[in-house]
Design an enzyme around this catalytic site. Structure first.
Site, short mmCIF file in Angstrom:
data_model
loop_
_atom_site.label_atom_id
_atom_site.label_comp_id
_atom_site.label_asym_id
_atom_site.label_seq_id
_atom_site.Cartn_x
_atom_site.Cartn_y
_atom_site.Cartn_z
N LYS A 199 0.86 -1.19 0.00
CA LYS A 199 0.00 0.00 0.00
C LYS A 199 0.88 1.23 0.00
O LYS A 199 2.03 1.18 0.45
CB LYS A 199 -0.87 0.03 1.26
CG LYS A 199 -2.13 0.86 1.09
CD LYS A 199 -3.21 0.05 0.40
CE LYS A 199 -4.48 0.82 0.18
NZ LYS A 199 -5.58 -0.08 -0.19
N GLY B 184 -20.66 6.58 2.29
CA GLY B 184 -19.56 6.86 1.37
C GLY B 184 -20.09 6.94 -0.05
O GLY B 184 -20.90 6.10 -0.46
N1 GLU Z 1 -7.26 0.12 -3.41
C1 GLU Z 1 -8.04 -1.06 -3.71
C2 GLU Z 1 -8.14 -1.95 -2.50
O1 GLU Z 1 -7.98 -1.51 -1.37
C3 GLU Z 1 -7.55 -1.77 -4.96
C4 GLU Z 1 -6.15 -2.29 -4.90
C5 GLU Z 1 -5.64 -2.81 -6.23
O2 GLU Z 1 -6.38 -2.85 -7.19
O3 GLU Z 1 -4.46 -3.16 -6.27
O4 GLU Z 1 -8.45 -3.10 -2.61
#
Ligand code: GLU
Length: 416
Positions: A106, A218
């Site tokens: 992340k 949301g």
């Molecule tokens: N941000 C999204 C999640 O929390 C997608 C992550 C991604 O597609 O790599 O799952």
């Protein structure tokens, strides 16, 4: 109260609980309690007024035993390293529970995109990629959108990485616009995947979803599509939805197309047609059949979980419930579809996007939906069976499935 909760401590507590239930090897447990590596960067950006502003950014590889790290980048004023750590842990479990050959990562930048121009956002996106450039890559770590980042930002980031390497590298990032190698069906994949889970949960509960009410906390990408697709796919009746400007409500059912059009054109929900304003806190405890927290972390807590009236809580957001809320909801008989299962549709189609980029062969939308449904349904059933096997709530059950696979990969690699 919500501000004081540390999401990473919560993620560790969740893991600890599952480790006890599944009798996890203590060395593997120790390895899985913290990120494998993280990068902290300072990102200088020239603002439109000519001054340079220095932003703080992070990228975390939580665990890459199953494959390259994968996970979004969040642009948010309240971003912290611990939030990114928690979100990267949840990505690890998310990819694992769906059976993707990917680890968890992340990223985040502390900034307020609502106060930045498009050219400032473009410079920030490019500078961030330059700063973390050695830490990402198609076989290393593949970012994607998250809160307040979008396909345009992914396009700038992919372009910057491609410039750095002197060739086109579409596979470095997912959630790109279609014309740059994005996948059909990626835009609404998170909401779609969650609704497949709601469909399966309703079957288990003997509930016909047609005409059942849903409240959505949301109104970002996921929340908007949850309202639209909830109606289209399951016949659900959205009665309330909220954003940071407030909540709107109509007990006879929202005019979803009009509400979404209003949000898209004005940027806020307040003032949407044919509905009344509702104090945002009340949305979570409305008398509805399905509740979808689709915003940020720590929304259902010891303070309000006892008042939840929904039969199904489908967690479209990451980390919306605290461990105390989990126990309260379980004791009340609320059927919770936990975040890293419920919202895994996004990363699942991101994975499809990576595959399509590698093969330079692009699939039709119906192919994507079919494969997404297969993956989500299989994961849902695996979690539901684990919940029965261990006699635990669905979050612990989802951890047992996900952690079991990551633990096996760590062992097979000879790490422990
Ligand atoms: N941000 C999204 C999640 O929390 C997608 C992550 C991604 O597609 O790599 O799952």
């Amino acid at each position: 109260m919500a501000d004081k909760l540390n999401s990473f401590e919560i993620a560790q507590r969740q893991l600890d609980r599952a480790a006890a239930v599944m009798d996890l090897d203590p060395t593997i447990h120790a390895l899985l309690r913290t990120p494998m590596r993280e990068m902290h960067v300072s990102v200088p950006v020239r603002m439109d007024d000519g001054n340079v502003k220095v932003f703080r950014g992070f990228r975390v590889h939580y665990n890459d035993a199953l494959g390259p790290a994968k996970g979004g980048i969040r642009f948010h004023p309240d971003e912290t390293i611990d939030t990114v750590r928690a979100l990267s842990a949840w990505m690890t479990w998310k990819c694992s529970v769906i059976g993707l050959p990917l680890g968890g990562g992340k990223g985040g930048v502390i900034c307020n995109p609502k106060e930045m121009s498009q050219s400032e956002l473009q410079r920030l996106s490019r500078e961030y990629v330059r700063a973390v450039g050695d830490f990402i890559g198609p076989d290393v770590d593949v970012p994607a959108p998250d809160v307040y980042t979008n396909p345009q930002i992914m396009a700038w980031m992919m372009d910057e990485y491609s410039v750095m390497h002197g060739r086109n590298v579409p596979g470095v990032i997912t959630g790109k616009p279609l014309v740059l190698g994005g996948s059909a069906g990626r835009h609404d994949a998170t909401a779609r995947g969650a609704l497949y889970c709601v469909r399966e949960a309703a079957k288990r509960l003997g509930m016909d979803t047609a005409g059942r009410t849903i409240a959505i906390q949301g109104c970002g990408n996921a929340g908007q599509y949850a309202a639209i697709l909830g109606q289209q796919l399951l016949g659900l009746k959205p009665v309330a939805i909220s954003d940071s400007s407030g909540a709107v409500y109509n007990p006879r059912g929202l005019d979803v197309a009009a509400v979404v059009a209003h949000k898209r054109s004005t940027g806020v929900l307040a003032g949407a047609p044919n509905c009344e304003a509702l104090p945002p806190d009340e949305l979570l405890t409305l008398d509805v059949d399905v509740l979808m927290p689709a915003a940020i972390e720590n929304q259902l807590t010891a303070a309000n979980a006892g008042d939840v009236k929904a039969r199904i809580v489908a967690e479209l957001a990451n980390g919306p419930s605290t461990p105390e809320a989990d126990e309260i909801l379980f004791d009340k008989g609320v059927y919770v579809i936990p975040d890293f299962l419920c919202n895994a549709g996004g990363v699942t189609v991101s994975y499809f996007e990576q595959v399509q980029n590698a093969y330079r062969f692009y699939w039709r939308e119906d192919n994507v939906y079919e494969l997404l449904d297969e993956r989500m349904t299989a994961a849902f059933q695996a979690v539901a069976s684990a919940a029965e096997k261990y006699g635990v709530h669905n979050r612990v059950a989802a951890y047992t499935v996900a952690v079991g696979r990551v633990a096996e990969a760590c062992k097979l690699r000879g790490w422990v």
